[in-house]
Design a protein around this motif. Structure first.
Motif, PDB file in Angstrom:
ATOM      1  N   SER A 204       0.706  -1.328  -0.054  1.00 45.11           N
ATOM      2  CA  SER A 204      -0.222  -0.023   0.003  1.00 45.11           C
ATOM      3  C   SER A 204       0.974   1.076   0.022  1.00 45.11           C
ATOM      4  N   PRO A 207      -0.369   6.183   3.630  1.00 45.17           N
ATOM      5  CA  PRO A 207       0.181   6.378   5.113  1.00 45.17           C
ATOM      6  C   PRO A 207      -0.463   5.803   6.121  1.00 45.17           C
ATOM      7  N   GLN A 208      -0.003   5.389   7.155  1.00 47.63           N
ATOM      8  CA  GLN A 208      -0.614   5.061   8.407  1.00 47.63           C
ATOM      9  C   GLN A 208      -1.623   5.855   9.146  1.00 47.63           C
ATOM     10  N   LYS A 210      -1.705   7.475  12.404  1.00 51.93           N
ATOM     11  CA  LYS A 210      -1.064   7.392  13.628  1.00 51.93           C
ATOM     12  C   LYS A 210      -1.997   7.665  14.821  1.00 51.93           C
ATOM     13  N   ILE A 221      -4.792  10.736   5.791  1.00 46.11           N
ATOM     14  CA  ILE A 221      -4.933   9.676   5.037  1.00 46.11           C
ATOM     15  C   ILE A 221      -5.894   9.968   4.015  1.00 46.11           C
ATOM     16  N   TRP A 240      -6.909  -0.920   0.605  1.00 43.17           N
ATOM     17  CA  TRP A 240      -5.603  -0.328   1.236  1.00 43.17           C
ATOM     18  C   TRP A 240      -6.545   0.481   2.378  1.00 43.17           C
ATOM     19  N   THR A 241      -7.523   1.270   2.133  1.00 43.74           N
ATOM     20  CA  THR A 241      -8.199   1.955   3.011  1.00 43.74           C
ATOM     21  C   THR A 241      -8.546   1.253   3.979  1.00 43.74           C
ATOM     22  N   GLU A 244      -5.925   0.101   6.390  1.00 49.43           N
ATOM     23  CA  GLU A 244      -5.364   1.100   7.433  1.00 49.43           C
ATOM     24  C   GLU A 244      -6.448   1.236   8.511  1.00 49.43           C
ATOM     25  N   HIS A 247      -6.117  -1.436  11.222  1.00 47.98           N
ATOM     26  CA  HIS A 247      -4.854  -1.325  12.005  1.00 47.98           C
ATOM     27  C   HIS A 247      -4.989  -0.195  13.011  1.00 47.98           C
ATOM     28  N   ALA A 248      -5.556   0.841  12.452  1.00 47.82           N
ATOM     29  CA  ALA A 248      -5.644   1.946  13.559  1.00 47.82           C
ATOM     30  C   ALA A 248      -6.902   1.512  14.592  1.00 47.82           C
ATOM     31  N   ASN A 251      -4.950  -0.571  17.140  1.00 53.30           N
ATOM     32  CA  ASN A 251      -3.989   0.217  17.843  1.00 53.30           C
ATOM     33  C   ASN A 251      -4.763   0.848  19.089  1.00 53.30           C
TER      34      ASN A 251
END
Length: 325
Positions: A204, A207-208, A210, A221, A240-241, A244, A247-248, A251
């Motif tokens: 991808s 960007p991550q 954060k 993003i 990809w969106t 991300e 993943h966010a 976290n």
């Protein structure tokens, strides 16, 4: 005689009416998306309110027809309605007036109590009432929808905001990308299918997102996604969106779990209904946390949670006068 509790929710996205019985069984459920013109990114509040007023008679007719078809006679004990987005001072949107007027009319006509809740209250209840969370006094909730991206601590039925986005929501990111890609609004369900069916594993360029403690920004993003939408296949940008976002969320869950020493995690709202996003979260965190995902019908906007809240409130109060809140 079956005791029945009616719930009404008129959000930015859907007109919803539901009925549950004393055992919490869903007896009737109506939910209809508001019509949004192709290429538009939502509705003005005045237009959404008009569509609610136009749809509510049909919604109520549908629910009461289902009640009439029940084997048992029924007795409506209370009517409940969402009247604001969140349970905090100053929380207000005109769209909820449509539901309130309908609920108030039914309450007055039947001389039964009227209970008011927030839209977010309904999401939390819809997510927990069919799971073991119903009996728990403390857990962490995440509300991810078209207008909300928040981390919440639920303790003794009180909802405390503990984190979330500093700008736009996950749902806005998804819908803005979807509309730019020629999809209808809201775009999340269609994009979820696209992500699930895309087997491409290329790296991808996005960007991550954060996550700093329990807060983060999404607009960065969003800029990258929209700048890259013509440089890669639509299917890849969407996948990809979603990756991300997942993943966010992972976290966020890890940070909130550690900060509040809590393993029970509830995820509600339309974004939480994404099977693709769920699969990533479950793969990464299911062994560390007790993850509660309601079925998709109970994740997206609905009136089932509002009806359940009314049933519980009715059971806790001895006041049977009309207009009880």
């Amino acid at each position: 005689m079956k005791n029945i509790y009616i719930g009404i929710d008129t959000s930015n996205y859907k007109t919803s009416v539901a009925a549950v019985d004393e055992q919490g069984t869903i007896i009737a459920n109506f939910s209809k998306l508001l019509p949004v013109p192709m290429g538009a990114r939502g509705l003005r509040q005045s237009d959404a309110l008009y569509h609610h007023i136009d749809t509510l008679p049909k919604a109520l007719e549908s629910v009461f027809d289902e009640l009439k078809n029940c084997d048992d006679e029924y007795d409506i004990k209370a009517v409940s309605v969402s009247t604001r987005p969140r349970d905090m001072e100053g929380s207000y949107m005109p769209v909820f007036k449509g539901g309130y007027l309908a609920a108030k009319s039914i309450s007055e006509s039947l001389r039964v109590p009227l209970f008011e809740f927030s839209h977010q209250d309904g999401h939390i209840m819809a997510g927990r009432f069919l799971t073991s969370l119903k009996a728990k006094n403390r857990f962490i909730g995440f509300h991810f929808s078209g207008g909300t991206t928040e981390a919440l601590l639920i303790e003794n039925d009180k909802i405390q905001l503990i984190g979330g986005t500093k700008d736009i929501s996950f749902g806005q990111l998804i819908d803005r990308l979807g509309v730019k890609q020629g999809l209808g609004f809201p775009a999340g369900a269609e994009m979820d299918i696209i992500a699930l069916n895309n087997d491409n594993v290329r790296s991808s360029p996005l960007p991550q997102i954060k996550v700093n403690g329990l807060s983060f920004n999404i607009s960065g993003i969003e800029t990258s996604v929209l700048n890259n939408k013509n440089n890669y296949p639509k299917e890849d940008i969407i996948k990809w969106t979603f990756i991300e976002i997942a993943h966010a969320i992972c976290n966020l869950i890890e940070n909130a779990g550690k900060l509040y020493d809590e393993k029970d995690i509830l995820l509600v709202g339309g974004v939480s209904s994404s099977l693709f996003i769920r699969s990533i979260i479950e793969e990464k965190l299911s062994k560390k946390y007790n993850l509660y995902f309601p079925e998709p019908m109970l994740c997206s906007d609905n009136a089932i949670g509002i009806a359940m809240l009314g049933k519980e409130r009715y059971g806790k109060t001895s006041c049977n006068c009309n207009g009880t809140k």
